[in-house]
Design a protein around this motif. Sequence first.
Motif, PDB file in Angstrom:
ATOM      1  N   PRO A   1      65.389  37.798  63.299  1.00  0.00           N
ATOM      2  CA  PRO A   1      66.625  38.197  64.176  1.00  0.00           C
ATOM      3  C   PRO A   1      67.756  38.403  63.394  1.00  0.00           C
ATOM      4  N   GLU A   2      68.287  39.548  63.362  1.00  0.00           N
ATOM      5  CA  GLU A   2      69.237  39.734  62.378  1.00  0.00           C
ATOM      6  C   GLU A   2      70.679  38.908  62.822  1.00  0.00           C
ATOM      7  N   SER A   3      70.603  38.081  63.785  1.00  0.00           N
ATOM      8  CA  SER A   3      71.603  37.295  63.993  1.00  0.00           C
ATOM      9  C   SER A   3      71.625  35.878  63.201  1.00  0.00           C
TER      10      SER A   3
ATOM     11  N   TYR B   1      70.064  35.882  57.521  1.00  0.00           N
ATOM     12  CA  TYR B   1      69.126  36.945  57.585  1.00  0.00           C
ATOM     13  C   TYR B   1      69.354  37.931  56.447  1.00  0.00           C
TER      14      TYR B   1
ATOM     15  N   MET C   1      65.294  43.388  65.310  1.00  0.00           N
ATOM     16  CA  MET C   1      64.229  42.982  64.174  1.00  0.00           C
ATOM     17  C   MET C   1      64.147  44.067  63.051  1.00  0.00           C
TER      18      MET C   1
END
Length: 251
Positions: free
Chosen positions: A7-9, A13, A1
């Motif tokens: 989430p960066e995934s 993002y 985060m």
Amino acid sequence: MSDIEIPESHPRYQSLLTRHRIEEGVEKGITSRQGLIAQGRGEAFDYLLGERTIPSADEAARAAAAHLLLADRPVISVNGNVAALCPGEIVDLAAAVDADIEVNLFNRTDERMRAIADHLRDHGADEVKGLTADGRIPGIDHERAKVDADGIGSADVVVVPLEDGDRAEALGAMDKVEIVVDLNPMSRSARVATVPIVDNIMRAVPNIAAHARDLRDAGATREELEAIVAEFDAAEALEAAERAIRSGSDE
Ligand code: ATP
Ligand code: MG
């Protein structure tokens, strides 16, 4: 985060982070509401580019780095969108090429000028220009023409991310080397630039700094830097970007 709860995934993002920063910029009085519209326009082009740095934009960033290393008085111009999106990266680029930072707003208010200068200082800037406003860019109306005489006024190389077309044109007419970062290769700002970088500022600014450090670490001479500058073809870079947007390929 990171600074948002995503989430960066997440496939969106970067785009969501960007929107969040712009929104926060508006809340803090750094970014104007007009800035939200500019952001939307930029995002559409970034989507079509595949949200990546295309090869021609990387070459442009390298040419920009060479110009900045050759400059006597380089200045990086910062507006409300730039301050909200990549303040730390601007401070880092200024350090990498020994440039001044100047706040330069299309919709200038003292309050917003000061908020942006403070925000940049919070991100490590020592000196922020733009508040003196004792210089003018000839050929545009009074409020929009204001610059610092010892900043953009006497700069030989200026980096203007997301500059308005009119002012980009007027700065170019002052015989300055103008490095424009703009996701729209058809924008007037990109078209009048000495070096147009068609890329998201969040990628372009750190990329220019990385190229500058690589060139310096490799011991590039003045002649070598001048050769990089001479080889760069702005019209070709704009055509390559437009091709990438229209066809989705770099060929
Ligand atoms: P013209 O240059 O043709 O006069 P304009 O300057 O009036 O157009 P605006 O929508 O005001 O157009 O300017 C915003 C510009 O900034 C757009 O060209 C947009 O693509 C670009 N832009 C917005 N966000 C970003 C970003 N994050 N990175 C790079 N460019 C961006
Ligand atoms: Mg423009």
